[in-house]
Structure formats: structure tokens, C-alpha cells
Motif scaffolding. Structure first.
Motif, PDB file in Angstrom:
ATOM      1  N   MET A 168      17.728  49.690  16.549  1.00 26.12           N
ATOM      2  CA  MET A 168      17.380  50.853  17.165  1.00 26.12           C
ATOM      3  C   MET A 168      17.010  51.662  15.801  1.00 26.12           C
ATOM      4  SD  MET A 168      17.393  50.700  20.478  1.00 26.12           S
ATOM      5  CE  MET A 168      17.253  52.244  21.146  1.00 26.12           C
ATOM      6  N   GLU A 169      15.828  52.467  15.789  1.00 26.59           N
ATOM      7  CA  GLU A 169      15.454  53.163  14.571  1.00 26.59           C
ATOM      8  C   GLU A 169      16.032  54.672  15.088  1.00 26.59           C
ATOM      9  OE1 GLU A 169      11.392  53.911  13.098  1.00 26.59           O
ATOM     10  OE2 GLU A 169      11.731  51.899  12.954  1.00 26.59           O
ATOM     11  N   TYR A 170      16.452  55.356  14.160  1.00 27.45           N
ATOM     12  CA  TYR A 170      17.251  56.560  14.098  1.00 27.45           C
ATOM     13  C   TYR A 170      16.880  57.451  13.223  1.00 27.45           C
ATOM     14  CZ  TYR A 170      21.267  55.826  11.271  1.00 27.45           C
ATOM     15  OH  TYR A 170      22.036  55.316  10.310  1.00 27.45           O
ATOM     16  N   VAL A 171      17.024  58.871  13.342  1.00 27.99           N
ATOM     17  CA  VAL A 171      16.602  59.505  12.028  1.00 27.99           C
ATOM     18  C   VAL A 171      18.031  60.042  11.533  1.00 27.99           C
ATOM     19  CG1 VAL A 171      15.577  62.026  11.516  1.00 27.99           C
ATOM     20  CG2 VAL A 171      14.495  60.713  13.064  1.00 27.99           C
ATOM     21  N   LYS A 172      18.354  59.752  10.331  1.00 27.11           N
ATOM     22  CA  LYS A 172      19.694  59.900   9.833  1.00 27.11           C
ATOM     23  C   LYS A 172      19.752  61.417   9.311  1.00 27.11           C
ATOM     24  CE  LYS A 172      21.085  56.526   6.902  1.00 27.11           C
ATOM     25  NZ  LYS A 172      21.279  55.796   5.920  1.00 27.11           N
ATOM     26  N   SER A 173      20.852  62.090   9.923  1.00 26.66           N
ATOM     27  CA  SER A 173      21.019  63.494   9.710  1.00 26.66           C
ATOM     28  C   SER A 173      21.859  63.673   8.246  1.00 26.66           C
ATOM     29  CB  SER A 173      21.394  64.374  10.835  1.00 26.66           C
ATOM     30  OG  SER A 173      22.670  63.924  11.046  1.00 26.66           O
ATOM     31  N   ARG A 174      22.746  62.856   8.120  1.00 26.85           N
ATOM     32  CA  ARG A 174      23.484  62.755   6.996  1.00 26.85           C
ATOM     33  C   ARG A 174      24.205  61.342   6.636  1.00 26.85           C
ATOM     34  NH1 ARG A 174      27.869  66.364   9.998  1.00 26.85           N
ATOM     35  NH2 ARG A 174      26.229  67.175  11.093  1.00 26.85           N
ATOM     36  N   PHE A 181      26.949  58.087  26.704  1.00 28.24           N
ATOM     37  CA  PHE A 181      27.659  56.941  27.059  1.00 28.24           C
ATOM     38  C   PHE A 181      28.269  56.494  25.605  1.00 28.24           C
ATOM     39  CE2 PHE A 181      24.678  53.824  25.433  1.00 28.24           C
ATOM     40  CZ  PHE A 181      23.552  54.345  25.761  1.00 28.24           C
ATOM     41  N   VAL A 182      29.352  55.729  25.743  1.00 21.00           N
ATOM     42  CA  VAL A 182      30.122  55.364  24.364  1.00 21.00           C
ATOM     43  C   VAL A 182      30.189  53.864  24.220  1.00 21.00           C
ATOM     44  CG1 VAL A 182      32.597  55.455  25.254  1.00 21.00           C
ATOM     45  CG2 VAL A 182      31.900  55.986  23.081  1.00 21.00           C
ATOM     46  N   TYR A 183      30.128  53.327  22.962  1.00 26.46           N
ATOM     47  CA  TYR A 183      30.546  51.999  22.674  1.00 26.46           C
ATOM     48  C   TYR A 183      31.771  52.019  21.940  1.00 26.46           C
ATOM     49  CZ  TYR A 183      25.363  50.643  22.971  1.00 26.46           C
ATOM     50  OH  TYR A 183      24.128  50.397  23.674  1.00 26.46           O
ATOM     51  N   PRO A 184      32.858  51.730  22.691  1.00 25.71           N
ATOM     52  CA  PRO A 184      34.044  51.664  22.031  1.00 25.71           C
ATOM     53  C   PRO A 184      34.444  50.791  20.950  1.00 25.71           C
ATOM     54  CG  PRO A 184      34.259  50.902  24.382  1.00 25.71           C
ATOM     55  CD  PRO A 184      32.744  51.067  24.090  1.00 25.71           C
ATOM     56  N   GLN A 185      33.415  49.655  21.092  1.00 31.06           N
ATOM     57  CA  GLN A 185      33.854  48.615  19.990  1.00 31.06           C
ATOM     58  C   GLN A 185      32.398  48.277  19.539  1.00 31.06           C
ATOM     59  OE1 GLN A 185      36.862  46.195  21.638  1.00 31.06           O
ATOM     60  NE2 GLN A 185      38.146  47.197  20.285  1.00 31.06           N
ATOM     61  N   LEU A 186      32.089  48.046  18.223  1.00 34.94           N
ATOM     62  CA  LEU A 186      30.917  47.549  17.839  1.00 34.94           C
ATOM     63  C   LEU A 186      30.878  46.189  17.545  1.00 34.94           C
ATOM     64  CD1 LEU A 186      30.200  50.750  15.800  1.00 34.94           C
ATOM     65  CD2 LEU A 186      29.039  50.143  17.771  1.00 34.94           C
ATOM     66  N   GLY A 187      29.722  45.580  17.389  1.00 35.10           N
ATOM     67  CA  GLY A 187      29.668  44.250  17.177  1.00 35.10           C
ATOM     68  C   GLY A 187      30.263  43.747  15.571  1.00 35.10           C
ATOM     69  N   LYS A 188      30.330  42.774  15.394  1.00 33.39           N
ATOM     70  CA  LYS A 188      30.748  42.372  13.988  1.00 33.39           C
ATOM     71  C   LYS A 188      29.538  42.277  13.165  1.00 33.39           C
ATOM     72  CE  LYS A 188      35.558  40.924  14.471  1.00 33.39           C
ATOM     73  NZ  LYS A 188      35.649  42.225  15.623  1.00 33.39           N
ATOM     74  N   GLY A 189      29.681  42.325  11.761  1.00 35.33           N
ATOM     75  CA  GLY A 189      28.431  42.011  10.839  1.00 35.33           C
ATOM     76  C   GLY A 189      27.840  43.227  10.745  1.00 35.33           C
ATOM     77  N   GLN A 190      26.657  43.261  10.206  1.00 34.56           N
ATOM     78  CA  GLN A 190      25.942  44.392   9.687  1.00 34.56           C
ATOM     79  C   GLN A 190      25.690  45.249  10.764  1.00 34.56           C
ATOM     80  OE1 GLN A 190      22.368  43.513   7.865  1.00 34.56           O
ATOM     81  NE2 GLN A 190      22.365  45.475   6.577  1.00 34.56           N
ATOM     82  N   LEU A 191      25.812  46.564  10.788  1.00 31.54           N
ATOM     83  CA  LEU A 191      25.596  47.637  11.620  1.00 31.54           C
ATOM     84  C   LEU A 191      24.252  48.658  11.301  1.00 31.54           C
ATOM     85  CD1 LEU A 191      28.761  49.531  12.658  1.00 31.54           C
ATOM     86  CD2 LEU A 191      27.314  48.366  13.999  1.00 31.54           C
ATOM     87  N   PHE A 192      24.275  48.640   9.963  1.00 28.66           N
ATOM     88  CA  PHE A 192      23.036  49.647   9.553  1.00 28.66           C
ATOM     89  C   PHE A 192      22.256  48.876   8.467  1.00 28.66           C
ATOM     90  CE2 PHE A 192      26.599  52.431  10.698  1.00 28.66           C
ATOM     91  CZ  PHE A 192      25.703  53.265  11.314  1.00 28.66           C
ATOM     92  N   LYS A 193      20.930  49.255   8.652  1.00 26.95           N
ATOM     93  CA  LYS A 193      19.853  48.767   7.905  1.00 26.95           C
ATOM     94  C   LYS A 193      18.892  49.808   7.612  1.00 26.95           C
ATOM     95  CE  LYS A 193      17.200  45.273   9.584  1.00 26.95           C
ATOM     96  NZ  LYS A 193      17.066  43.802  10.349  1.00 26.95           N
ATOM     97  N   GLY A 194      18.822  50.355   6.579  1.00 26.50           N
ATOM     98  CA  GLY A 194      18.025  51.704   6.294  1.00 26.50           C
ATOM     99  C   GLY A 194      18.174  52.466   7.445  1.00 26.50           C
ATOM    100  N   ASN A 195      16.999  52.918   8.170  1.00 23.48           N
ATOM    101  CA  ASN A 195      17.406  53.702   9.265  1.00 23.48           C
ATOM    102  C   ASN A 195      17.447  53.322  10.833  1.00 23.48           C
ATOM    103  OD1 ASN A 195      14.845  52.922   9.256  1.00 23.48           O
ATOM    104  ND2 ASN A 195      13.722  55.003   9.775  1.00 23.48           N
ATOM    105  N   GLN A 196      18.101  51.835  10.459  1.00 22.51           N
ATOM    106  CA  GLN A 196      18.143  51.148  11.665  1.00 22.51           C
ATOM    107  C   GLN A 196      19.703  51.162  12.132  1.00 22.51           C
ATOM    108  OE1 GLN A 196      15.634  47.834  11.392  1.00 22.51           O
ATOM    109  NE2 GLN A 196      14.360  48.828  13.116  1.00 22.51           N
TER     110      GLN A 196
END
Ligand SMILES: [Zn+2]
Length: 308
Positions: free
Chosen positions: A39-45, A15-30
Motif C-alpha cells: 500500500m502506498e502511504y505518505v510518510k510523516s516521519r 484495526f490492528v495487525y498484531p504481527q507483521l509478515g516476515k521479510g521486507q516491510l517497507f519499500k520507498g513510500n510503500q
């Protein structure tokens, strides 16, 4: 378009999020996803500088959940200039690919081995009782094997694309709608070969390496002599050699087709094939590769002369 596909629970889903919320999207590996939160995730690049995340697609594969980020670049990427050694690529079912420089690429063996394995598991599935735990386990196993086949094929496509662009300044392929092609007589084989995916990957690799990429008309590529333009007539599937009755030019049929594709590409750019042939040694198969390497060593690319 087309028929709706039956989706069992083992199929890849997304499923897709066509639009993302405003503000900070990434924080470390979240990552912050709408509705779901952090959500926590494993960053491949890493996300490269100058790019902005535009879309996020969450994909469920047999091996877990994946995030696919669509990036938007706010830096202008200059169009690739058409210069350097031209190379045509012919894709086929006998050989996976042939180049206008006389190289032939065999279809990968490992795929048929994996496909045999898949068939075996699918046969075994029929014997398992519906709804049983064993059937569920086998289904999971089949889904993972499907995943492995598609990963392996993609990996091979990337490696091949990188190999094919070496020493080329321009790449030309046939403009074939492989989905239509797949419905024809070659059905299964074509789909397995994944030509459509390969062309997309090749296009991307070209862009990455600054190699000019263009699709050309697919008509009669296997019925024309690349040397003298004579229509040599339809070849049977068993005819592996192109031998021109008019000029005597003889080579592998797929190589001849690749050379026709290359000539069309150059013509589309408004440049005469003959002139290119003089400047860049187009006619000799293996020969032109060597020549183009040499010209690179001497500094400067083998730039094509425009017909004037
Ligand atoms: Zn000829």
C-alpha cells in the motif's frame, strides 16, 4: 470495561495487525500489510535507527486513513536519574495547571470556541431529515470538527509539556485515575480538559528530555501546608488562596498543592525536603527558577543532596 459504546459510521475506527509478515516491510513510500499487500502511504516521519516496527494499526479518522506504527527498540535506554531541580504539577479545573515554582497555566480558550461551534452544528443536525444528503454532509463536517478539536488539544498538550520541563530535572504529578474522576461531579469539564492524555504526554516528554518523572499519592494535596505540613482543612472551591494558620505561608492554592506534590516526590526518593530547600531554593516561588538557571550556567546541574 464499561458500557459498550454506540458507534456510528462517522466515528474513528481502527484495526490492528498484531504481527507483521516476515521479510521486507517497507519499500520507498510503500508498506506491505498482511492480506492487503503493498500500500502506498505518505510518510510523516522516518523510522529512527535501531527501531523495529512491531505492530501496525490502521486508523480511520475524519481526515483520512492513518498508520500508527508501534516501534520496538533493541537498544537499552538508560533509566533517567533523579537529579536536578524538582517540579510538582497540580492539574485542576480552574487553572489547567500550576507548578511548584508558582506558574499558573490558564485553560486554553480556543477549545471552548471550537466546542461552541460543535454545539451549533449538532443543534442544526436535528433539523436535517434522516438519511438525507444534507444530513450526511453535516455529519461529515461534525466528524472533522471533532478531529480538529482533538488534534488542537493534543498539540497544545505537547507544547505545554515541553514548556513545563524547561529547567526541571524531576517532575512529579498526582496519581489520579482521570476516568474515575470524570464520572464524578466535574464530568464534562474534565473530559474536555483531557488530563489523562496530558499526563501521558508529559511522561513521554520527560523521558525524551532525560527528566525524571514520577506519580505521587493524590490524597489531601490541597489540604496540607507545603511549608510546615500542617493539615489546614478542606478548602472550598471558591477559596483560591492557601494561607497557613500555623506558619503563615500564603500562596495560590494550586501552587501550594503543586508544592505538596513536589515535596512528596522528593520524600519518596528518600531525600529530605529541608535539605533540598537549602541547596536549590525550593521555597521561594519564582525565585527557585532563577536560581536553578544560574546554577546551570555555572556548569553542572543543581544536583540534590541526599539526606545522610
Ligand atoms: Zn504552614
Amino acid at each position: 470495561m464499561g458500557f459498550p459504546r454506540f458507534k456510528n459510521k462517522y466515528r474513528m475506527r481502527s484495526f490492528v495487525y498484531p504481527q507483521l509478515g516476515k521479510g521486507q516491510l517497507f519499500k520507498g513510500n510503500q508498506i506491505k500489510l498482511p492480506q492487503l499487500g503493498w500500500m502506498e502511504y505518505v510518510k510523516s516521519r522516518e523510522i529512527p535507527d535501531g527501531f523495529k516496527v512491531k505492530q501496525v494499526r490502521v486508523v480511520r479518522k475524519a481526515s483520512g486513513y492513518f498508520l500508527m506504527l508501534t516501534l520496538e527498540c533493541n537498544v537499552n535506554v538508560p533509566d533517567t536519574v533523579a537529579s536536578g531541580h524538582p517540579r510538582g504539577i497540580d492539574l485542576g479545573l480552574d487553572k489547567f495547571a500550576a507548578t511548584s515554582d508558582g506558574e499558573l497555566v490558564e485553560r486554553p480558550r480556543f477549545l471552548s470556541t471550537l466546542h461552541r461551534k460543535l454545539k451549533l452544528l449538532q443543534r442544526r443536525l436535528k433539523k436535517k431529515q434522516k438519511g438525507s444528503n444534507n444530513r450526511h454532509k453535516l455529519n461529515r463536517k461534525i466528524a472533522r470538527l471533532h478531529q480538529r478539536i482533538s488534534d488542537t488539544r493534543k498539540d497544545w498538550h505537547f507544547k505545554l509539556a515541553h514548556k513545563l520541563v524547561i529547567d526541571a530535572g524531576m517532575m512529579f504529578v498526582e496519581d489520579i485515575d482521570f476516568r474515575v474522576w470524570a464520572k464524578g461531579m466535574f464530568c464534562k469539564h474534565t473530559l474536555d480538559a483531557g488530563f489523562g492524555q496530558f499526563v501521558e504526554i508529559l511522561k513521554w516528554v520527560c523521558w525524551k528530555r532525560g527528566v525524571y518523572f514520577e506519580k505521587v499519592s493524590k490524597d489531601y494535596t490541597s489540604q496540607v501546608c507545603p511549608q510546615c505540613d500542617t493539615h489546614t482543612g478542606k478548602k472550598e472551591l471558591k477559596d483560591r488562596i492557601h494561607s497557613c494558620p500555623a506558619c503563615g505561608y500564603t500562596t495560590h492554592r494550586d501552587v501550594a498543592a503543586a508544592q505538596v506534590i513536589r515535596n512528596r516526590g522528593i520524600n519518596a526518593l528518600g531525600r529530605s525536603v529541608l535539605e533540598n530547600a537549602c541547596g536549590d531554593g525550593l521555597t521561594g516561588a519564582g525565585d527557585s527558577l532563577v536560581k536553578s538557571r544560574k546554577s546551570r550556567k555555572n556548569g553542572g546541574e543543581a544536583r540534590l543532596k541526599t539526606a545522610s
